[in-house]
Design a protein around this motif. Structure first.
Motif, short mmCIF file in Angstrom:
data_model
loop_
_atom_site.label_atom_id
_atom_site.label_comp_id
_atom_site.label_asym_id
_atom_site.label_seq_id
_atom_site.Cartn_x
_atom_site.Cartn_y
_atom_site.Cartn_z
N ALA A 53 -18.15 -51.91 19.81
CA ALA A 53 -19.20 -51.19 20.52
C ALA A 53 -19.98 -50.28 19.58
O ALA A 53 -21.20 -50.13 19.71
CB ALA A 53 -18.58 -50.37 21.66
N ALA A 54 -19.27 -49.67 18.62
CA ALA A 54 -19.93 -48.77 17.67
C ALA A 54 -20.90 -49.51 16.76
O ALA A 54 -21.91 -48.93 16.31
CB ALA A 54 -18.88 -48.03 16.83
N ASP A 55 -20.61 -50.77 16.48
CA ASP A 55 -21.52 -51.56 15.63
C ASP A 55 -22.91 -51.66 16.24
O ASP A 55 -23.91 -51.78 15.52
CB ASP A 55 -20.95 -52.96 15.41
N ALA A 60 -25.50 -44.48 13.33
CA ALA A 60 -24.69 -43.47 14.02
C ALA A 60 -23.32 -44.01 14.41
O ALA A 60 -22.34 -43.27 14.52
CB ALA A 60 -25.43 -42.98 15.26
N GLY A 61 -23.24 -45.33 14.60
CA GLY A 61 -21.98 -45.93 14.99
C GLY A 61 -20.90 -45.82 13.94
O GLY A 61 -19.71 -45.91 14.25
N ARG A 62 -21.31 -45.64 12.69
CA ARG A 62 -20.32 -45.52 11.62
C ARG A 62 -19.54 -44.21 11.69
O ARG A 62 -18.50 -44.06 11.05
CB ARG A 62 -21.01 -45.64 10.25
N VAL A 278 -9.76 -41.97 6.17
CA VAL A 278 -9.31 -43.31 6.57
C VAL A 278 -10.31 -43.93 7.54
O VAL A 278 -10.59 -45.13 7.48
CB VAL A 278 -7.90 -43.23 7.19
N GLY A 279 -10.88 -43.11 8.43
CA GLY A 279 -11.88 -43.62 9.36
C GLY A 279 -13.11 -44.13 8.65
O GLY A 279 -13.72 -45.12 9.09
N ALA A 280 -13.50 -43.47 7.55
CA ALA A 280 -14.64 -43.94 6.77
C ALA A 280 -14.35 -45.32 6.17
O ALA A 280 -15.24 -46.18 6.11
CB ALA A 280 -14.98 -42.94 5.68
N LEU A 281 -13.13 -45.53 5.74
CA LEU A 281 -12.73 -46.86 5.25
C LEU A 281 -12.79 -47.88 6.37
O LEU A 281 -13.21 -49.02 6.17
CB LEU A 281 -11.32 -46.80 4.67
N PHE A 284 -16.12 -49.23 6.96
CA PHE A 284 -16.52 -50.22 5.96
C PHE A 284 -15.89 -51.57 6.24
O PHE A 284 -16.55 -52.61 6.23
CB PHE A 284 -16.13 -49.71 4.57
N ASP A 285 -14.57 -51.57 6.49
CA ASP A 285 -13.84 -52.80 6.82
C ASP A 285 -12.53 -52.43 7.49
O ASP A 285 -11.67 -51.80 6.87
CB ASP A 285 -13.57 -53.63 5.56
N PRO A 286 -12.33 -52.78 8.76
CA PRO A 286 -11.09 -52.42 9.47
C PRO A 286 -9.82 -52.91 8.79
O PRO A 286 -8.76 -52.31 8.96
CB PRO A 286 -11.27 -53.07 10.84
N LEU A 287 -9.89 -53.99 8.01
CA LEU A 287 -8.69 -54.51 7.36
C LEU A 287 -8.17 -53.58 6.26
O LEU A 287 -7.04 -53.73 5.80
CB LEU A 287 -8.96 -55.89 6.77
N LEU A 288 -8.99 -52.62 5.84
CA LEU A 288 -8.54 -51.67 4.83
C LEU A 288 -7.62 -50.61 5.41
O LEU A 288 -7.00 -49.86 4.67
CB LEU A 288 -9.75 -50.99 4.18
N THR A 289 -7.54 -50.56 6.73
CA THR A 289 -6.76 -49.52 7.39
C THR A 289 -5.73 -50.15 8.33
O THR A 289 -5.62 -51.37 8.43
CB THR A 289 -7.69 -48.58 8.17
N GLY A 290 -5.00 -49.30 9.03
CA GLY A 290 -3.99 -49.79 9.97
C GLY A 290 -2.69 -50.18 9.27
O GLY A 290 -2.57 -50.12 8.04
N GLY A 291 -1.73 -50.60 10.07
CA GLY A 291 -0.41 -50.96 9.53
C GLY A 291 -0.43 -52.14 8.59
O GLY A 291 0.38 -52.21 7.67
#
Length: 433
Positions: A53-55, A60-62, A278-281, A284-291
């Motif tokens: 949804a932010a995309d 501003a969605g970033r 971490v949110g800024a990463l 950029f790409d969700p795969l850079l974060t999370g478990g």
């Protein structure tokens, strides 16, 4: 007919009652741990929907993932700071209780770990689910022991055994949970402890599968056993993973030490700043974060990435993991380590592919081996690492390369003077008590 002595009857009854309590407590661990995994799965889906949804909001969605992760980290830190030992993995506390260096915490630990871990990991911090589940399992074990009026020794064993059941639930890996107790937590094999762990693990796994199912965590198509001549290649791969693991361990501890010096910054504010990074990463790409499960799955199923992309993702997650851990929220190290290992193994194959002859192992085999080897370089539990990865991926054909690489990773990290990560974290915890 001679009567059975009262002491023998009493001992047998005590022993049988302990195993019954372990079975009942194991069921509770399975339901709590399975519920935690189920909630995390839906939190990940919700986070993905929010990012989609932010995309649509343009530039501003970033800011949405930045605010989301910052708020999640701050909230989880605020919860954890109110309960002793709720922050971080909790495995070091389980080990300290076994060594009689600390007392088990049960009153508010379970809700703090559950809610805090769900918020922290669900918001996208680079943390693993296994730490909270292991710690909650141990807390359930010690509570069951006290309410069951077991003696101090049996209660301590139950605390440790149910912690192993928690690891089994976290990764659907019952043998991994048993080996974790013997190889990492206690570093000994006691028949009674092994049996208690088996009972707790079996019942916990059975109950957790009613919640999350029995599918492999990282299902992988059949991978053929690599030719024997490739074992030296995996030996070398394990050596490099051991060196990388030693560096990662040092970075985790160093990051915690640096954050400790920021005494003028409130703990919750520090967590929010880390979360925002971490949110800024994530923007950029969700795969850079999370478990890291989604990233590992993509690598294991053959998603092609260039060497530059693999190196960038490796470098980012290499730093983001220790930073996330320093946010003082509930969350573990194992799952991000496995994703980092998959990246390293895939990168190793990409770089070595031009010189490898036809018929050698593919990138999936290198990714699986990398997962176990890097885990071993950091945690220093080679059997646990190898078996855990086999149970997660179903790649029993790779057991020989896995053991070879884990041996090399252990020796290399030891030769570099790196202590096992949970030894360092446990000593740090005791020094700060």
């Amino acid at each position: 007919m001679s009567a059975t002595p009262h002491g023998v009857r009493s001992g047998r009854w005590r022993s049988g009652r302990t195993f019954v309590i372990a079975a009942v407590a194991g069921c509770l661990v399975g339901l709590v741990g399975g519920g935690f995994r189920w909630c995390l799965l839906h939190a990940d889906r919700l986070r993905g929907s929010v990012l989609e949804a932010a995309d649509g909001l343009g530039a501003a969605g970033r800011l949405v993932p930045v605010v989301l992760t910052a708020a999640g980290a701050a909230a989880a830190c605020a919860i954890a700071r109110r309960v002793p030992h709720a922050a971080g993995s909790g495995i070091q506390h389980v080990e300290a209780v076994w060594r009689q260096e600390a007392e088990p915490r049960t009153a508010w630990l379970l809700p703090a770990k559950f809610l805090g871990g769900l918020i922290a990991i669900g918001s996208g911090l680079v943390l693993g689910r296994e730490g909270p589940i292991v710690h909650m399992g141990a807390a359930i074990g010690s509570t069951a022991g006290r309410h069951g009026r077991l003696d101090t020794e049996d209660t301590r064993m139950l605390h440790t055994a149910l912690g192993g059941a928690g690891l089994a639930v976290a990764f659907t890996a019952p043998l991994g949970g048993l080996l974790f107790v013997c190889e990492e937590v206690t570093r000994t094999v006691r028949p009674r402890l092994v049996l208690l762990t088996l009972v707790g693990t079996v019942t916990a796994e059975a109950c957790s599968r009613t919640v999350v199912g029995d599918a492999l965590v990282l299902p992988l198509s059949a991978v053929p056993a690599p030719p024997l001549w490739m074992l030296p290649v995996f030996l070398l791969s394990g050596m490099t993973a051991g060196a990388l693991g030693a560096a990662y361990s040092a970075l985790v501890v160093r990051t915690l030490e640096v954050c400790d010096r920021l005494t003028r910054v409130p703990l919750v504010a520090r967590a929010a700043v880390i979360g925002a990074g971490v949110g800024a990463l994530m923007a950029f790409d969700p795969l850079l974060t999370g478990g890291g499960d989604q990233l590992s799955e993509r690598l294991l199923t053959g998603t092609s990435l260039t060497a530059a992309a693999l190196l960038l993702c490796l470098a980012v997650r290499f730093v983001a993991g220790p930073l996330s851990y320093a946010a003082a929220t509930p969350g573990g190290l194992f799952a991000p380590l496995l994703a980092l290992g998959a990246l390293w193994g895939t990168l190793t194959h990409t770089l070595a592919a031009p010189v490898l002859p036809a018929g050698s192992a593919g990138p999936a085999a290198f990714a699986v081996v990398g997962m176990a080897a890097l885990f071993t370089g950091v945690v220093r539990a080679p059997l646990t690492g190898a078996v855990l990865v086999v149970e997660m991926t179903g790649t029993g054909a790779l057991l020989l390369p896995l053991l070879t690489a884990c041996f090399a990773a252990t020796v290399t990290a030891d030769r570099l003077g790196s202590e096992p990560i949970y030894d360092r974290l446990r000593q740090r915890m005791l020094d700060r008590a």
